[in-house]
Design a protein around this motif. Sequence first.
Motif, mmCIF file in Angstrom:
data_model
loop_
_atom_site.group_PDB
_atom_site.id
_atom_site.type_symbol
_atom_site.label_atom_id
_atom_site.label_comp_id
_atom_site.label_asym_id
_atom_site.label_seq_id
_atom_site.Cartn_x
_atom_site.Cartn_y
_atom_site.Cartn_z
ATOM 1 N N LEU A 59 11.099 8.477 -1.450
ATOM 2 C CA LEU A 59 9.863 8.451 -2.227
ATOM 3 C C LEU A 59 9.272 7.059 -2.131
ATOM 4 O O LEU A 59 9.897 6.080 -2.541
ATOM 5 C CB LEU A 59 10.147 8.812 -3.690
ATOM 6 C CG LEU A 59 8.933 8.969 -4.604
ATOM 7 C CD1 LEU A 59 8.196 10.274 -4.302
ATOM 8 C CD2 LEU A 59 9.353 8.956 -6.068
ATOM 9 N N GLY A 60 8.067 6.978 -1.560
ATOM 10 C CA GLY A 60 7.400 5.692 -1.422
ATOM 11 C C GLY A 60 6.405 5.462 -2.540
ATOM 12 O O GLY A 60 6.366 6.199 -3.535
ATOM 13 N N PRO A 61 5.556 4.450 -2.398
ATOM 14 C CA PRO A 61 4.565 4.157 -3.426
ATOM 15 C C PRO A 61 3.418 5.168 -3.393
ATOM 16 O O PRO A 61 3.150 5.791 -2.368
ATOM 17 C CB PRO A 61 4.068 2.769 -3.036
ATOM 18 C CG PRO A 61 4.230 2.737 -1.549
ATOM 19 C CD PRO A 61 5.497 3.503 -1.270
ATOM 20 N N ILE A 94 1.235 3.410 11.261
ATOM 21 C CA ILE A 94 -0.078 3.096 10.684
ATOM 22 C C ILE A 94 -0.303 3.900 9.407
ATOM 23 O O ILE A 94 -0.710 3.363 8.367
ATOM 24 C CB ILE A 94 -1.195 3.384 11.701
ATOM 25 C CG1 ILE A 94 -1.120 2.415 12.877
ATOM 26 C CG2 ILE A 94 -2.570 3.299 11.035
ATOM 27 C CD1 ILE A 94 -2.064 2.765 14.018
ATOM 28 N N GLU A 95 -0.015 5.181 9.470
ATOM 29 C CA GLU A 95 -0.269 6.034 8.305
ATOM 30 C C GLU A 95 0.656 5.694 7.147
ATOM 31 O O GLU A 95 0.257 5.731 5.983
ATOM 32 C CB GLU A 95 -0.129 7.515 8.691
ATOM 33 C CG GLU A 95 -0.519 8.452 7.574
ATOM 34 C CD GLU A 95 -1.378 9.612 8.046
ATOM 35 O OE1 GLU A 95 -1.051 10.745 7.720
ATOM 36 O OE2 GLU A 95 -2.376 9.350 8.738
ATOM 37 N N SER A 96 1.895 5.328 7.440
ATOM 38 C CA SER A 96 2.821 4.948 6.386
ATOM 39 C C SER A 96 2.347 3.691 5.673
ATOM 40 O O SER A 96 2.368 3.608 4.436
ATOM 41 C CB SER A 96 4.223 4.740 6.972
ATOM 42 O OG SER A 96 5.145 4.433 5.957
ATOM 43 N N ALA A 97 1.911 2.686 6.447
ATOM 44 C CA ALA A 97 1.405 1.452 5.847
ATOM 45 C C ALA A 97 0.149 1.700 5.029
ATOM 46 O O ALA A 97 -0.094 1.031 4.018
ATOM 47 C CB ALA A 97 1.129 0.421 6.931
ATOM 48 N N ASN A 98 -0.657 2.661 5.430
ATOM 49 C CA ASN A 98 -1.925 2.958 4.767
ATOM 50 C C ASN A 98 -1.738 3.809 3.510
ATOM 51 O O ASN A 98 -2.401 3.604 2.496
ATOM 52 C CB ASN A 98 -2.835 3.678 5.754
ATOM 53 C CG ASN A 98 -4.285 3.773 5.306
ATOM 54 O OD1 ASN A 98 -5.151 4.208 6.056
ATOM 55 N ND2 ASN A 98 -4.582 3.387 4.075
ATOM 56 N N THR A 99 -0.801 4.768 3.548
ATOM 57 C CA THR A 99 -0.682 5.748 2.463
ATOM 58 C C THR A 99 0.545 5.565 1.574
ATOM 59 O O THR A 99 0.572 6.080 0.457
ATOM 60 C CB THR A 99 -0.608 7.174 3.032
ATOM 61 O OG1 THR A 99 0.609 7.318 3.795
ATOM 62 C CG2 THR A 99 -1.815 7.489 3.905
ATOM 63 N N PRO A 128 -0.147 0.062 -0.038
ATOM 64 C CA PRO A 128 0.337 0.323 -1.402
ATOM 65 C C PRO A 128 1.785 -0.094 -1.627
ATOM 66 O O PRO A 128 2.244 -0.113 -2.766
ATOM 67 C CB PRO A 128 0.176 1.840 -1.537
ATOM 68 C CG PRO A 128 0.262 2.357 -0.145
ATOM 69 C CD PRO A 128 -0.362 1.313 0.719
ATOM 70 N N ALA A 129 2.502 -0.455 -0.551
ATOM 71 C CA ALA A 129 3.881 -0.893 -0.714
ATOM 72 C C ALA A 129 3.971 -2.318 -1.237
ATOM 73 O O ALA A 129 4.944 -2.679 -1.906
ATOM 74 C CB ALA A 129 4.631 -0.774 0.613
ATOM 75 N N ASN A 130 2.944 -3.137 -0.942
ATOM 76 C CA ASN A 130 3.021 -4.543 -1.351
ATOM 77 C C ASN A 130 1.682 -5.127 -1.797
ATOM 78 O O ASN A 130 1.584 -6.340 -2.016
ATOM 79 C CB ASN A 130 3.599 -5.392 -0.213
ATOM 80 C CG ASN A 130 2.818 -5.223 1.087
ATOM 81 O OD1 ASN A 130 1.629 -4.901 1.080
ATOM 82 N ND2 ASN A 130 3.489 -5.437 2.224
#
Length: 493
Positions: A327-329, A92-97, A30-32
Amino acid sequence: METPMTEVISAVIDGAIISAGEAPVSIINPANDSLIVDLPEAGADTVDRAVQAARRSFDEGVWRTMPVDKRQAVLRRCADAIESNADELAGIESANTGIPFSQLRNRSVLRAADNFRFFADYIGQSVGELYEQNPDYLTMVRREPVGVAALISPWNSPIALGSMKIASSIAFGNSCVLKPSEQAPLGISKLATLMTGAGVPDGVVNLINGRGATTGDQLVRHPDIDVVTFTGGTHTGRLIMKAAGENLKPATVELGGKSANIIFDDADFDQAVDGALLGIFTNNGQQCLAGSRILVQRGIAARFIEAFIARAKAIRVGDPLDAATELGPLVSQRHLQHVMSFVPDANLAGHRILTGGHRAPGFDKGCYFEPTVVQVDSNDSRICQEEIFGPFAALMIFDTDEEAYALANASRFGLVSYVWSQNIGRIMEAQERIAAGIVWCNTPMMRELRAPFGGYKESGVGSDGGKACEAFYTRQKTVTIPRRPIILRKLGV
């Protein structure tokens, strides 16, 4: 920090990774908006294989009959494995969520390790019951594992909440089949692969990936599943409870929330501001226990709103892998659209957007949304009654304590509530008057694993926690033994 690569895992059955499956589920960063991986969905045959593996392991009894001290040692090795792989799991979880890496690494992943250690400790202290009142008999009550548990975990905190389900179910000797949310399955799938290396026997923990309406429904309805637990949305919870009930399977469901955060005029002001910000903006606002309705007493309202809005505007929105990001996406474009659907309501009469209300500026890609605060005049607003599940707060001003309690309870949900006051009498009154399963007083979220965690009303049925999990994942067996030879009536003589 680079986005970690991940294995293609359709299922983990008997300790082996299965990569083949049916219609793929695309996992998007969801970041990119980039594709991380296509995961083949576990079809009906794979679901059946996973359940049968769990049933076989339970019936053979290698795990359920293992001495408690040895089972404790395995659970503690699981905790050690989580900590040893904490950076990878958090990445992994950060890239996924889209959840900031720092929040995952320092909170969620460590909490997952704590879950296993807690239940290792708990089963070492668990006791049965003995009744001696009858002079002729001794009656004891034993607890035995229920069998095979279906565990359905959510996308907003996969490792922390998924590990709670795994640890609590297997600690008491059960086997399980876990289905993560199809939106965020990667971190918990990696965790499942670590457990074999930690010494969990094959077949005790199995995992299947797929959509809720297909893979999840097949799991819940499988005749060899004994109990079902689910964390997620209220609509899906109703469907799962219905499916489980049709087959007389016990089920616990932890569902939505629209929690009130009450700031009384005698609160520690700085602590209340800090707590209110944490209550709605951590985990990107995507948490069922978010303090999404902020109720502020009129005497301090102007000062509180000024301080709260200034801090909300300063929250650092950015790449979740950046250590400075607060705060991320949001988890997906679909969920971003859901959150943004509430913005038109914020422009209605009786509503004032104090900050936010737009996609976060400066991002060409991704699911970024500004921290948003809307002041409303009525608790009947859709913004106050529906779960937005994002960094989107409704703020209301109240005058009397009675009004605060009425506003807090005027909701179909009742998961948690927050109370800020330095008056112990007021605190005690508030915790009695608020209709919620958890009331946090002068603190943001604090999880006491010994205590039950569950909600009232549409926030769920059943609880997690030490005793609550023991009651759900074990069956009671009453055994009566004569103290001495007894004389029986002789029929037919």
